[in-house]
Design an enzyme around this catalytic site. Structure first.
Site, short mmCIF file in Angstrom:
data_model
loop_
_atom_site.label_atom_id
_atom_site.label_comp_id
_atom_site.label_asym_id
_atom_site.label_seq_id
_atom_site.Cartn_x
_atom_site.Cartn_y
_atom_site.Cartn_z
N CYS A 1 1.03 -1.17 0.07
CA CYS A 1 -0.02 0.00 -0.06
C CYS A 1 1.00 1.19 -0.15
O CYS A 1 1.57 1.71 -1.09
CB CYS A 1 -0.93 -0.02 1.31
SG CYS A 1 -2.50 1.25 0.92
N HIS B 1 -3.84 -5.03 0.68
CA HIS B 1 -3.16 -5.42 1.61
C HIS B 1 -3.19 -7.16 2.05
O HIS B 1 -4.38 -7.66 2.45
CB HIS B 1 -3.98 -4.97 3.08
CG HIS B 1 -3.71 -3.53 3.16
ND1 HIS B 1 -2.62 -3.06 4.01
CD2 HIS B 1 -4.20 -2.45 2.65
CE1 HIS B 1 -2.63 -1.73 4.13
NE2 HIS B 1 -3.67 -1.34 3.18
N GLU C 1 -1.96 -9.02 4.27
CA GLU C 1 -2.02 -9.18 5.54
C GLU C 1 -3.57 -9.35 6.51
O GLU C 1 -3.67 -10.19 7.32
CB GLU C 1 -1.26 -8.41 6.44
CG GLU C 1 -1.93 -7.05 6.73
CD GLU C 1 -1.31 -6.20 5.52
OE1 GLU C 1 -1.65 -4.82 6.01
OE2 GLU C 1 -1.32 -6.63 4.42
#
Length: 509
Positions: A79, A167, A169
């Site tokens: 990002c 993202h 994660e």
């Protein structure tokens, strides 16, 4: 030597999730602020740049100095990290007018690229940004796109540097774990062998060397963190570890004696200090929650210090600090955020001229439990729910008296016993009982009563930052309510808290 991935934090709310995903893959990693990059060591295998609430187009946007890292170690920008790499390399980043937030579908444009190896086109990814990369640097090529983000994933030519604008994660990114594993295990070459057993072995050896023949003092709480820290230290230095367990009178029913027996059964050198009269006397007449917390914190430090001074040869104070505490104290937060200082026992190390040792400072909560299991920690302690530091004082709403604490202990004991007997305890992250400053009319044995109300609270959570109330079975709640009202003198009404966090908190005070 431990292999590791360095995560540079730019203030993203998701930074800890990156670390957790890597650790789940058996890869050790550390989070450091982008402006406090540690010197590269022999174990470094790669670098990840986190997201950020900042825009790379802002004049005061975070600007990392990657000299000595860029082109030498594999780098993955996520990002903000990707946007910074693009802009720093001569590309363009601009506001798209509307914030791109939520699910998107990834199209893999280069299935041969090692970052996207095995990632299927059509996978869901999670976007969360206001800017977007409108033009890549001349030496970068796009390897993945979404319908609205052309340069969703890219790689620089001639160096092991990648960027992704989504993202990986977060849970909503289906291919996220695969991408992070591709980076850490494939591109960076990590073995993925960082386990609880390896941590125990290396930490015990490190503690033995660090502490030598010195004596150490540790304050036990009965919780998982301090108990695991004690077992690690005990394995390293044996009887030179002196543990102190303070009974504030605000623990659960029989908790002090039960936990003391568990500690003694583990071979720990433990001193129990009975200080209930002191705590309850100092709390008399106090209703404000923050004042109660400060009184309890002050009393704990004073009682602990008085007992600790008996160990005049001790040179170290051990604390059960875990990694989220360390991160919150040091991570980059931006200009408007408040930095939390973390001290388990206030200024005690300075008062007593002790050095601090924190054997768990690299672990997340779930990792602490795995290490505890590897050490053979008593399951009664290993599986315990989190419990507030001030104890039942903040579950007795308003003024705390010995009588109110006794009532709450009895009601709480019934709630805990029923959770265990129904097989619900381990599916709840935290549960507790609150004694409310509310009395209501009731009827018992044809007589009018005017007695207290207790509230039951049970939540699910991962880290306590957010929580949802547990949908406990009606028959269970009915059984608990009947048992409390029937057996606890002074209570004639039981309610169940169905508030989530946010907007409510887990504790009531």
């Amino acid at each position: 030597m431990t292999e590791k991935i360095l995560i540079l934090d730019f203030g993203s709310q998701y930074t800890q999730l990156i670390a957790r995903k890597l650790r789940e893959a058996g890869v050790y990693c550390e989070i450091h602020p982008f402006d406090k990059i540690p010197a590269a060591d022999e174990g470094l295998r790669g670098v990840i740049l986190s997201g950020s609430p900042s825009s790379v187009t802002d004049p005061d946007a975070p600007q990392p100095d990657l000299a000595g890292l860029r082109g030498v170690y594999p780098i993955l920008g996520i990002c903000y990290g990707a946007q910074w790499l693009a802009r720093d390399g001569g590309g363009e980043v601009a506001s798209v007018g509307t914030r791109e937030y939520g699910r998107a579908i990834l199209s893999v444009l280069d299935a041969e690229d090692p970052l996207l190896s095995g990632v299927a086109s059509g996978s869901t990814v999670w976007m969360s940004h206001g800017d977007t990369i409108t033009r890549l640097p001349a030496d970068a090529k796009v390897i993945g796109s979404t319908e609205t983000v052309c340069n969703a994933a890219f790689r620089f030519s001639g160096e092991p540097t990648w960027g992704i604008q989504f993202h990986p994660e977060v849970h909503h990114s289906e291919c996220g774990p695969k991408i992070l594993r591709n980076f850490a295990l494939g591109i960076c070459g990590c073995k993925g062998d960082w386990t609880a057993e390896n941590f125990v072995e290396s930490t015990v050896a490190s503690l033995s060397g660090q502490l030598g023949s010195d004596e150490v003092i540790l304050g036990l709480s009965g919780g998982v963190d301090s108990s695991v820290a004690a077992l690690l230290l005990h394995r390293a230095i044996g009887r030179r570890l002196h543990c102190i367990f303070v009974d504030s009178g605000l623990l659960r029913k029989n908790e002090f004696s039960d936990v003391m027996r568990s500690y003694e059964g583990m071979g720990l050198n433990v001193v129990g200090v009975h200080a209930a009269d002191r705590f309850l006397s100092d709390l008399a007449g106090v209703s404000d929650p923050e004042t109660k917390r400060k009184i309890i914190g002050r009393d704990f430090v004073e009682v602990f210090a008085e007992e600790a001074r008996k160990f005049s040869d001790a040179k170290w104070l051990a604390q059960g600090t875990i990694y989220p505490d360390v991160i919150e104290s040091s991570a980059f937060k931006g200009h408007s955020a408040t930095i939390k200082s973390h001290h388990n026992v206030g200024g005690l190390p300075e008062q007593m001229n002790l050095k601090v040792v924190e054997p768990l400072r690299l672990l997340f909560k779930d990792e602490v439990r795995r290490v505890g299991k590897a050490l053979g920690l008593d399951q009664k302690i290993l599986g315990r729910h989190p419990f507030p530091g001030p104890g039942l004082a903040i579950r007795v709403l308003g003024e705390v008296t010995p009588e109110k604490v006794a009532v709450l202990q009895e009601a709480d004991a019934i709630f805990m016993e029923k959770l265990h007997s129904y097989g619900l305890y381990d599916s709840v992250w935290q549960a507790g009982t609150m004694l409310l400053p509310v009395r209501s009319v009731g009827v018992m044995g044809d007589e009018r009563t005017y007695e207290s109300t207790v509230a039951l609270r049970a939540v699910t959570s991962v880290d306590g930052m957010t929580a949802d109330w547990v949908h406990l079975p009606y028959e269970f709640l009915a059984d608990v309510s009947n048992e409390i009202i029937r057996k606890v003198r002074g209570v004639n009404r039981v309610v169940y808290d169905i508030s989530s966090k946010p907007p409510a908190t887990i504790e009531w005070e």
